[in-house]
Design a protein around this motif. Sequence first.
Motif, PDB file in Angstrom:
ATOM      1  N   ARG A   1      -3.780  -7.775   5.201  1.00  0.00           N
ATOM      2  CA  ARG A   1      -5.278  -7.541   5.413  1.00  0.00           C
ATOM      3  C   ARG A   1      -6.121  -8.624   5.243  1.00  0.00           C
TER       4      ARG A   1
ATOM      5  N   VAL B   1       1.688  -4.574   3.871  1.00  0.00           N
ATOM      6  CA  VAL B   1       0.404  -4.686   4.620  1.00  0.00           C
ATOM      7  C   VAL B   1       0.013  -6.192   4.599  1.00  0.00           C
TER       8      VAL B   1
ATOM      9  N   GLU C   1       0.868  -1.080   0.103  1.00  0.00           N
ATOM     10  CA  GLU C   1       0.114  -0.052  -0.019  1.00  0.00           C
ATOM     11  C   GLU C   1       0.776   1.267   0.116  1.00  0.00           C
TER      12      GLU C   1
ATOM     13  N   ASP D   1      -6.068  -3.620   8.489  1.00  0.00           N
ATOM     14  CA  ASP D   1      -4.648  -3.597   8.019  1.00  0.00           C
ATOM     15  C   ASP D   1      -3.700  -3.373   8.981  1.00  0.00           C
TER      16      ASP D   1
ATOM     17  N   MET E   1       0.141  -3.087   9.273  1.00  0.00           N
ATOM     18  CA  MET E   1       1.232  -2.377   8.237  1.00  0.00           C
ATOM     19  C   MET E   1       2.628  -2.742   8.965  1.00  0.00           C
TER      20      MET E   1
END
Length: 293
Positions: A26, A24, A18, A43, A45
């Motif tokens: 998800r 990420v 992203e 998400d 990160m």
Amino acid sequence: MSQERKVVLNYEAPEGREGEGFVVHRPFPGPRLSLVDPLLLFDEMGPSDHGPGEAIGTAPHPHRGFETLTYVIAGGIAHRDSFDNQGVVHAGGAQQMTTGAGIVHEEKPSDALLRDGGRMHAIQMWINLPRDQKMMAPGYRDIPAEQIPEIVLGEGALARLVSGEMAGQTSPVQTVVPTRIVDLHLEASASGAVPIPEGWNAMAFVVAGSGRVGNNQTALERGHFALFGNDGETVPASAGEDGMRVLIVSGQPLSEPVSRYGPFVMNEPEEIEQAIRDFQAGKMGAIKPREMA
């Protein structure tokens, strides 16, 4: 004795990229699950390790129709937006942004992370707004780590109350649609249970370590997601030999239609079209250029 919730779906969160290219994980939205009402997106990160000057974030982009809640596990995130809000949150703290009628923002690594390098690890959740509050005034606030309440659930079990209320404690983070977000730290072989309000949806995501969750003792490892059924009053969790850190997230469902396109989430497709026109017309504002040192 309270009834414990059962895991009805679990899997490893898919990896993607992203923003300017950061990693990420998800669990949703995706092919297996579109949302966990009122959560629209979850998400993770990172986690990723960076040398000096290597950490990356996101360029300015718009949003409308929901709230974002970003919880920092390691590193630091700097925020700026088109309403002249700015702030930096480090490990253990959170950023809450109400996108409402429309806002443009950017998320960058903190100056310290850029200067010195280090680990970046955070969770971002998108929490829906109800139909009658989709166009509310945008807003932003950051909450430092020391303001997040901590609750001892038992020997070796500590809960950080990121949002909502629990066990007589109230988090400074109160979302428009009620949520209870708990960062549960379990030492090796320890266990704890998080209460879930009746009728709320609930999920879990393992941030570190491994263990078991739910009354069916579903085994989860780092990066794995679990969705719970709606029967039961608590979500139990127990850690393996390496301990476990798991986010237990629950929220009051809206049960409203969802129409979304990229950074916009509304109820009807025509509202998405209007959001795009409003952004293109500059009605969500713009971020001021950074001042040169």
